[in-house]
Design a protein around this motif. Structure first.
Motif, PDB file in Angstrom:
ATOM      1  N   MET A   1     -12.952  13.520  11.331  1.00  0.00           N
ATOM      2  CA  MET A   1     -13.583  14.760  10.935  1.00  0.00           C
ATOM      3  C   MET A   1     -12.571  15.894  11.111  1.00  0.00           C
ATOM      4  O   MET A   1     -11.905  15.988  12.134  1.00  0.00           O
ATOM      5  CB  MET A   1     -14.820  15.020  11.786  1.00  0.00           C
ATOM      6  CG  MET A   1     -15.425  16.375  11.489  1.00  0.00           C
ATOM      7  SD  MET A   1     -16.684  16.957  12.633  1.00  0.00           S
ATOM      8  CE  MET A   1     -17.871  15.659  12.605  1.00  0.00           C
ATOM      9  N   ILE A   2     -12.472  16.759  10.133  1.00  0.00           N
ATOM     10  CA  ILE A   2     -11.576  17.907  10.201  1.00  0.00           C
ATOM     11  C   ILE A   2     -12.307  19.073  10.853  1.00  0.00           C
ATOM     12  O   ILE A   2     -13.456  19.358  10.528  1.00  0.00           O
ATOM     13  CB  ILE A   2     -11.057  18.282   8.804  1.00  0.00           C
ATOM     14  CG1 ILE A   2     -10.197  17.141   8.278  1.00  0.00           C
ATOM     15  CG2 ILE A   2     -10.267  19.579   8.852  1.00  0.00           C
ATOM     16  CD1 ILE A   2      -9.688  17.336   6.887  1.00  0.00           C
ATOM     17  N   GLN A   3     -11.616  19.727  11.785  1.00  0.00           N
ATOM     18  CA  GLN A   3     -12.191  20.844  12.517  1.00  0.00           C
ATOM     19  C   GLN A   3     -11.158  21.953  12.632  1.00  0.00           C
ATOM     20  O   GLN A   3     -10.000  21.777  12.251  1.00  0.00           O
ATOM     21  CB  GLN A   3     -12.636  20.395  13.915  1.00  0.00           C
ATOM     22  CG  GLN A   3     -13.717  19.349  13.867  1.00  0.00           C
ATOM     23  CD  GLN A   3     -14.205  18.991  15.266  1.00  0.00           C
ATOM     24  OE1 GLN A   3     -13.694  19.446  16.276  1.00  0.00           O
ATOM     25  NE2 GLN A   3     -15.232  18.161  15.322  1.00  0.00           N
ATOM     26  N   ILE A   4     -11.593  23.101  13.192  1.00  0.00           N
ATOM     27  CA  ILE A   4     -10.678  24.214  13.436  1.00  0.00           C
ATOM     28  C   ILE A   4     -10.824  24.689  14.872  1.00  0.00           C
ATOM     29  O   ILE A   4     -11.861  24.498  15.511  1.00  0.00           O
ATOM     30  CB  ILE A   4     -10.907  25.409  12.476  1.00  0.00           C
ATOM     31  CG1 ILE A   4     -12.290  26.028  12.674  1.00  0.00           C
ATOM     32  CG2 ILE A   4     -10.687  24.995  11.033  1.00  0.00           C
ATOM     33  CD1 ILE A   4     -12.474  27.365  11.979  1.00  0.00           C
ATOM     34  N   TYR A  60      -7.239  20.765  12.322  1.00  0.00           N
ATOM     35  CA  TYR A  60      -6.884  19.462  12.850  1.00  0.00           C
ATOM     36  C   TYR A  60      -7.938  18.402  12.544  1.00  0.00           C
ATOM     37  O   TYR A  60      -9.075  18.719  12.180  1.00  0.00           O
ATOM     38  CB  TYR A  60      -6.666  19.544  14.376  1.00  0.00           C
ATOM     39  CG  TYR A  60      -7.904  19.883  15.155  1.00  0.00           C
ATOM     40  CD1 TYR A  60      -8.720  18.880  15.684  1.00  0.00           C
ATOM     41  CD2 TYR A  60      -8.279  21.207  15.380  1.00  0.00           C
ATOM     42  CE1 TYR A  60      -9.851  19.190  16.408  1.00  0.00           C
ATOM     43  CE2 TYR A  60      -9.410  21.521  16.115  1.00  0.00           C
ATOM     44  CZ  TYR A  60     -10.199  20.507  16.620  1.00  0.00           C
ATOM     45  OH  TYR A  60     -11.328  20.818  17.324  1.00  0.00           O
ATOM     46  N   GLU A  61      -7.515  17.167  12.710  1.00  0.00           N
ATOM     47  CA  GLU A  61      -8.411  16.023  12.540  1.00  0.00           C
ATOM     48  C   GLU A  61      -8.569  15.365  13.895  1.00  0.00           C
ATOM     49  O   GLU A  61      -7.584  15.164  14.619  1.00  0.00           O
ATOM     50  CB  GLU A  61      -7.809  15.037  11.543  1.00  0.00           C
ATOM     51  CG  GLU A  61      -8.669  13.834  11.298  1.00  0.00           C
ATOM     52  CD  GLU A  61      -8.067  12.894  10.253  1.00  0.00           C
ATOM     53  OE1 GLU A  61      -8.814  12.061   9.758  1.00  0.00           O
ATOM     54  OE2 GLU A  61      -6.878  12.994   9.972  1.00  0.00           O
ATOM     55  N   VAL A  62      -9.798  15.042  14.240  1.00  0.00           N
ATOM     56  CA  VAL A  62     -10.076  14.343  15.494  1.00  0.00           C
ATOM     57  C   VAL A  62      -9.703  12.884  15.309  1.00  0.00           C
ATOM     58  O   VAL A  62     -10.128  12.246  14.343  1.00  0.00           O
ATOM     59  CB  VAL A  62     -11.559  14.482  15.890  1.00  0.00           C
ATOM     60  CG1 VAL A  62     -11.864  13.682  17.131  1.00  0.00           C
ATOM     61  CG2 VAL A  62     -11.932  15.943  16.075  1.00  0.00           C
ATOM     62  N   LEU A  63      -8.897  12.363  16.232  1.00  0.00           N
ATOM     63  CA  LEU A  63      -8.506  10.961  16.166  1.00  0.00           C
ATOM     64  C   LEU A  63      -9.618  10.103  16.782  1.00  0.00           C
ATOM     65  O   LEU A  63     -10.195  10.460  17.804  1.00  0.00           O
ATOM     66  CB  LEU A  63      -7.192  10.739  16.903  1.00  0.00           C
ATOM     67  CG  LEU A  63      -5.994  11.524  16.343  1.00  0.00           C
ATOM     68  CD1 LEU A  63      -4.779  11.298  17.234  1.00  0.00           C
ATOM     69  CD2 LEU A  63      -5.711  11.113  14.912  1.00  0.00           C
ATOM     70  N   GLU A  64      -9.864   9.007  16.175  1.00  0.00           N
ATOM     71  CA  GLU A  64     -10.929   8.099  16.670  1.00  0.00           C
ATOM     72  C   GLU A  64     -10.363   7.113  17.640  1.00  0.00           C
ATOM     73  O   GLU A  64      -9.323   6.614  17.561  1.00  0.00           O
ATOM     74  CB  GLU A  64     -11.545   7.340  15.484  1.00  0.00           C
ATOM     75  CG  GLU A  64     -12.161   8.251  14.457  1.00  0.00           C
ATOM     76  CD  GLU A  64     -13.438   8.950  14.887  1.00  0.00           C
ATOM     77  OE1 GLU A  64     -14.174   8.401  15.739  1.00  0.00           O
ATOM     78  OE2 GLU A  64     -13.683  10.043  14.399  1.00  0.00           O
TER      79      GLU A  64
END
Length: 64
Positions: A1-4, A60-64
């Motif tokens: 998921m992309i976040q800021i 950024y993208e949250v890494l799983e």
């Protein structure tokens, strides 16, 4: 998921703001993948240009 993540700081020292953003990046190094960083500065008082307000947005993208 992309976040800021948003940052904002009023300081005469750009290094202080850099440390704030870099600390966040270091603390989350294994948890996120940075896509982009946008930043800007604004002189709060034209009669006293020493103080600036710095803003940054890390996408950024949250890494799983």
């Amino acid at each position: 998921m992309i976040q800021i993540k948003l940052f904002r700081k009023k300081t005469p020292d750009p290094g202080e703001f850099e440390n704030l953003v870099n600390d966040y990046l270091s603390e989350n190094d294994k948890l996120i993948r940075v896509i982009d960083i946008k930043y800007s500065s604004e002189i709060v008082n034209p009669n006293n240009p020493v103080w600036s307000t710095w803003s940054a947005m890390i996408i950024y993208e949250v890494l799983e």
